[in-house]
Design a protein around this motif. Structure first.
Motif, PDB file in Angstrom:
ATOM      1  N   LYS A 472       0.838  -1.205   0.000  1.00  0.00           N
ATOM      2  CA  LYS A 472       0.000   0.000   0.000  1.00  0.00           C
ATOM      3  C   LYS A 472       0.875   1.258   0.000  1.00  0.00           C
ATOM      4  N   ALA A 473       1.919   1.236   0.824  1.00  0.00           N
ATOM      5  CA  ALA A 473       2.843   2.383   0.881  1.00  0.00           C
ATOM      6  C   ALA A 473       3.551   2.571  -0.453  1.00  0.00           C
ATOM      7  N   TYR A 474       3.956   1.436  -1.054  1.00  0.00           N
ATOM      8  CA  TYR A 474       4.656   1.493  -2.346  1.00  0.00           C
ATOM      9  C   TYR A 474       3.751   2.041  -3.446  1.00  0.00           C
ATOM     10  N   ALA A 475       2.478   1.699  -3.393  1.00  0.00           N
ATOM     11  CA  ALA A 475       1.520   2.216  -4.383  1.00  0.00           C
ATOM     12  C   ALA A 475       1.400   3.730  -4.285  1.00  0.00           C
ATOM     13  N   LYS A 476       1.602   4.253  -3.067  1.00  0.00           N
ATOM     14  CA  LYS A 476       1.520   5.710  -2.856  1.00  0.00           C
ATOM     15  C   LYS A 476       2.833   6.416  -3.199  1.00  0.00           C
ATOM     16  N   LYS A 477       3.957   5.798  -2.852  1.00  0.00           N
ATOM     17  CA  LYS A 477       5.272   6.429  -3.016  1.00  0.00           C
ATOM     18  C   LYS A 477       6.235   5.434  -3.669  1.00  0.00           C
ATOM     19  N   SER A 478       6.012   5.177  -4.952  1.00  0.00           N
ATOM     20  CA  SER A 478       6.782   4.126  -5.636  1.00  0.00           C
ATOM     21  C   SER A 478       8.228   4.521  -5.922  1.00  0.00           C
ATOM     22  N   ASN A 479       8.577   5.794  -5.720  1.00  0.00           N
ATOM     23  CA  ASN A 479       9.957   6.229  -5.980  1.00  0.00           C
ATOM     24  C   ASN A 479      10.748   6.496  -4.700  1.00  0.00           C
ATOM     25  N   ASP A 480      10.148   6.221  -3.554  1.00  0.00           N
ATOM     26  CA  ASP A 480      10.848   6.471  -2.291  1.00  0.00           C
ATOM     27  C   ASP A 480      11.798   5.301  -1.995  1.00  0.00           C
ATOM     28  N   PRO A 481      13.102   5.571  -1.884  1.00  0.00           N
ATOM     29  CA  PRO A 481      14.070   4.467  -1.731  1.00  0.00           C
ATOM     30  C   PRO A 481      13.902   3.691  -0.436  1.00  0.00           C
ATOM     31  N   TYR A 482      13.456   4.362   0.640  1.00  0.00           N
ATOM     32  CA  TYR A 482      13.292   3.660   1.916  1.00  0.00           C
ATOM     33  C   TYR A 482      12.122   2.675   1.844  1.00  0.00           C
ATOM     34  N   ILE A 483      11.051   3.088   1.185  1.00  0.00           N
ATOM     35  CA  ILE A 483       9.908   2.200   1.014  1.00  0.00           C
ATOM     36  C   ILE A 483      10.269   1.036   0.080  1.00  0.00           C
ATOM     37  N   ILE A 484      11.046   1.328  -0.952  1.00  0.00           N
ATOM     38  CA  ILE A 484      11.502   0.275  -1.873  1.00  0.00           C
ATOM     39  C   ILE A 484      12.360  -0.745  -1.128  1.00  0.00           C
ATOM     40  N   ALA A 490      10.779  -7.239   2.898  1.00  0.00           N
ATOM     41  CA  ALA A 490       9.604  -8.052   3.241  1.00  0.00           C
ATOM     42  C   ALA A 490       9.540  -9.288   2.364  1.00  0.00           C
ATOM     43  N   TYR A 491       9.783  -9.140   1.069  1.00  0.00           N
ATOM     44  CA  TYR A 491       9.784 -10.295   0.167  1.00  0.00           C
ATOM     45  C   TYR A 491      10.910 -11.269   0.526  1.00  0.00           C
ATOM     46  N   LYS A 499      11.744 -11.610  -6.303  1.00  0.00           N
ATOM     47  CA  LYS A 499      11.072 -10.313  -6.183  1.00  0.00           C
ATOM     48  C   LYS A 499      11.885  -9.368  -5.295  1.00  0.00           C
ATOM     49  N   ALA A 500      12.432  -9.923  -4.217  1.00  0.00           N
ATOM     50  CA  ALA A 500      13.219  -9.098  -3.291  1.00  0.00           C
ATOM     51  C   ALA A 500      14.397  -8.450  -4.013  1.00  0.00           C
ATOM     52  N   GLU A 501      15.060  -9.234  -4.883  1.00  0.00           N
ATOM     53  CA  GLU A 501      16.235  -8.703  -5.599  1.00  0.00           C
ATOM     54  C   GLU A 501      15.861  -7.541  -6.515  1.00  0.00           C
ATOM     55  N   ILE A 502      14.694  -7.614  -7.128  1.00  0.00           N
ATOM     56  CA  ILE A 502      14.249  -6.531  -8.031  1.00  0.00           C
ATOM     57  C   ILE A 502      14.141  -5.219  -7.260  1.00  0.00           C
ATOM     58  N   PHE A 503      13.525  -5.271  -6.082  1.00  0.00           N
ATOM     59  CA  PHE A 503      13.342  -4.052  -5.294  1.00  0.00           C
ATOM     60  C   PHE A 503      14.655  -3.551  -4.686  1.00  0.00           C
ATOM     61  N   LEU A 504      15.437  -4.474  -4.125  1.00  0.00           N
ATOM     62  CA  LEU A 504      16.679  -4.047  -3.466  1.00  0.00           C
ATOM     63  C   LEU A 504      17.709  -3.523  -4.453  1.00  0.00           C
ATOM     64  N   LYS A 505      17.716  -4.087  -5.660  1.00  0.00           N
ATOM     65  CA  LYS A 505      18.632  -3.560  -6.683  1.00  0.00           C
ATOM     66  C   LYS A 505      18.306  -2.099  -6.976  1.00  0.00           C
ATOM     67  N   ARG A 506      17.012  -1.799  -7.071  1.00  0.00           N
ATOM     68  CA  ARG A 506      16.603  -0.410  -7.323  1.00  0.00           C
ATOM     69  C   ARG A 506      16.917   0.497  -6.127  1.00  0.00           C
ATOM     70  N   ALA A 507      16.737  -0.040  -4.939  1.00  0.00           N
ATOM     71  CA  ALA A 507      17.045   0.746  -3.736  1.00  0.00           C
ATOM     72  C   ALA A 507      18.526   1.108  -3.679  1.00  0.00           C
ATOM     73  N   VAL A 508      19.387   0.155  -4.044  1.00  0.00           N
ATOM     74  CA  VAL A 508      20.839   0.408  -4.063  1.00  0.00           C
ATOM     75  C   VAL A 508      21.176   1.472  -5.107  1.00  0.00           C
ATOM     76  N   GLU A 509      20.502   1.415  -6.242  1.00  0.00           N
ATOM     77  CA  GLU A 509      20.744   2.428  -7.285  1.00  0.00           C
ATOM     78  C   GLU A 509      20.362   3.825  -6.795  1.00  0.00           C
ATOM     79  N   LEU A 510      19.295   3.901  -5.999  1.00  0.00           N
ATOM     80  CA  LEU A 510      18.828   5.197  -5.489  1.00  0.00           C
ATOM     81  C   LEU A 510      19.643   5.670  -4.290  1.00  0.00           C
ATOM     82  N   MET A 511      20.129   4.727  -3.473  1.00  0.00           N
ATOM     83  CA  MET A 511      20.914   5.077  -2.280  1.00  0.00           C
ATOM     84  C   MET A 511      22.184   4.216  -2.242  1.00  0.00           C
ATOM     85  N   PRO A 512      23.122   4.487  -3.125  1.00  0.00           N
ATOM     86  CA  PRO A 512      24.300   3.615  -3.249  1.00  0.00           C
ATOM     87  C   PRO A 512      25.214   3.590  -2.030  1.00  0.00           C
TER      88      PRO A 512
END
Length: 566
Positions: A472-484, A490-491, A499-512
């Motif tokens: 639900k949080a991700y649907a609201k703020k899909s570009n927030d690295p902490y939520i990602i 969680a996955y 699925k977890a790797e898809i999200f965490l890879k993006r989080a690392v890109e946003l907050m290296p």
């Protein structure tokens, strides 16, 4: 030093021929003047304007010999707040060759304007157009000042309208205020409420509430001014608006006219230049911003509150000595600007010394304030929370909670901050209580959903519900690295590593350089049997400044042994 030498050499090559061509004989040339002038330019480029001004003063022989000297000298004087001296130098030394820049004609136009010689002001302003050089903001300044001169001379608004969006509308409000136009109230209301000709959705016009209240008080509209002030929320209002509300509460109505009156041409043109300075500051052009701030202050030195932007500019430019000097302008009698001074001094202490000394300083000064406003208490809570003094933070949040509406969005925000402070103390019962209550008021707040869900994940508590909350949080703020990061983790906890790797890879890109994100990504890579990559990201964590000793210990163990229970 080598960089400075090359700068000096380049400047010397660029200016050498024109300068010698101005001298009739070699006897007219003094190398020391030239050396000082170039040193002034280098000092200016290194943001040492005080030193630059000293070099320019010691090379004044060149003021009529070198075309760019006057421009550099005038700029240095105004940046030091010596506007009147700059005007005198221009008048004494202006020639056809050294007046080929926009600011010299603007300054002369404002000088004539200040002396009520509007005809002469228009003549100088007309000359400025030749040097605008496709600079839209310079065009806006000249056009808007021309409109003001028409209003002051003709006592009516020009039928020719500028098309500069919000800028035009803001200045028309002040023009109508000056003329005491019957529609002034309507224009102020439209400006404050972002209606009518104001078309920018995200623009903040709360500053102009202060000027509207000032106008009402000047025109015997005290009750209406008081009603407006009653609707001002200290926690969500600007410094200037908060100070105006405090004056009304304390019945200090005379303070408004002491600093600003829209019946005074100098005051409203000063506000025009402050608006220009604010725009330059928002573009991180602090030098240009300071230039216009000092001219604004020259026109209306009574309005010392505008100096807060000058202090902020110096602070952002890491010129802490000048920041402190400007902050001396604010005294205890003006509570909110005095508090701004204390906070800025505390920030400087943190930068130059350490965070503990900074917080000790602000705590000591807070104790000296009698009956501090809710805004100051809120700042104290946040300062203590950021310094990890969570018990103190909770104490201040409780003070705020006792003063505000229990059904308001603000109440929900304070509960979130208080609940997250309890969580950091390991008091999960009180943390969950506050965070859940916050969600009762505002069930769609992505950040509260994220914080509570992640807290549960860390405790391996209600994992399935946490995942739903994070989706639900991700649907609201899909570009927030902490939520990602949270939803990825969680996955991971429900063993969906792909699925977890898809999200965490993006989080690392946003907050290296975030240690937690890199640690999480390493864990997921390990579970996907990409062990070399996992150790790479774990090793990264050891090099980050924000990695604490406990995490470093855990990371070192993982680098050696991997995930033991995998």
């Amino acid at each position: 030093m080598l960089i400075k030498f090359f700068k000096f050499a380049l400047i010397l090559m660029f200016y050498q021929s024109p300068l010698y061509s101005k001298s009739k004989t070699l006897n007219d040339f003094n190398s020391q003047y030239l050396s000082n002038y170039f040193s002034g330019i280098i000092a200016h480029e290194n943001n040492d304007n005080s030193q630059a001004l000293k070099f320019f003063k010691s090379s004044k022989y060149l003021i009529k010999q070198h075309n760019s000297y006057l421009e550099n000298y005038v700029y240095a004087l105004i940046l030091e707040g010596k506007v009147q001296q700059a005007i005198s130098e221009i008048k004494q030394n202006l020639t056809e060759n050294n007046s080929n820049f926009f600011e010299v004609h603007l300054v002369l136009a404002l000088d004539s304007f200040k002396r009520k010689n509007y005809k002469k002001s228009k003549e100088h302003l007309q000359r400025s157009y030749a040097f605008i050089n496709n600079d839209r903001l310079s065009l806006i300044i000249s056009e808007t000042l021309k409109q003001y001169l028409y209003v002051f001379e003709e006592n009516k608004i020009s039928k020719t309208k500028n098309k500069f969006g919000n800028f035009t509308f803001i200045n028309e409000v002040f023009q109508r205020c000056y003329l005491d136009d019957q529609n002034t109230k309507t224009y102020f209301k439209n400006l404050i409420n972002n209606k009518g000709n104001v078309r920018t959705k995200d623009a903040d016009f709360t500053r102009y509430i202060f000027f509207y209240i000032s106008y009402l008080i000047e025109n015997d509209g005290y009750e209406e001014a008081k009603n407006i002030a009653n609707n001002i929320d200290y926690l969500n209002s600007s410094l200037l608006t908060s100070q105006g509300k405090k004056w009304l509460e304390d019945q200090k109505l005379e303070e408004f006219n002491k600093v600003f009156s829209c019946k005074n041409p100098d005051d409203i043109v000063s506000e025009l230049l402050f608006l220009v300075a604010n725009l330059y500051s928002s573009q991180n052009d602090y030098e240009k911003s300071n230039f216009y701030l000092n001219i604004s202050n020259y026109l209306n030195p009574k309005f010392k509150f505008n100096l807060s932007l000058l202090a902020e500019n110096y602070y952002l430019d890491k010129n802490y000595s000048k920041t402190l000097k400007i902050l001396e302008s604010f005294s205890e009698k003006d509570e909110f600007y005095y508090w701004f001074k204390i906070k800025k001094e505390a920030q400087i202490i943190s930068k130059k010394d350490n965070k503990d000394k900074s917080l000790d300083f602000i705590n000591l000064n807070f104790q000296k304030i009698k009956n501090p406003s809710i805004k100051i208490i809120f700042d104290m809570a946040n300062f203590n929370k950021n310094a990890k003094r969570f018990k103190n933070a909770i104490k201040y949040y409780d003070q705020i909670i006792s003063k505000i509406d229990t059904n308001s969005q603000l109440y929900a925000e304070i509960l979130y901050r208080k609940g997250s402070s309890y969580e950091r103390l390991g008091d999960y019962v009180n943390s969950d209580k506050d965070l859940l209550k916050s969600l009762e008021i505002n069930p769609d707040d992505a950040y509260v959903l994220n914080y509570l869900a992640y807290s549960w994940l860390e405790r391996e508590y209600k994992i399935d519900l946490s995942l739903q909350m994070l989706e639900k949080a991700y649907a609201k703020k899909s570009n927030d690295p902490y939520i990602i990061d949270s939803i990825g983790w969680a996955y991971y906890l429900v063993d969906d590593y792909v699925k977890a790797e898809i999200f965490l890879k993006r989080a690392v890109e946003l907050m290296p350089e975030d240690p937690i994100v890199n640690d999480h990504y390493g864990d997921i890579l390990w579970m996907l049997d990409r062990k070399i990559q996992a150790r790479y990201f774990w090793k990264n964590v050891l090099n980050f400044q924000e990695t604490d000793d406990e995490m470093k210990k855990n990371i070192n163990e993982k680098i050696i042994d991997g995930l033991v229970n995998s």
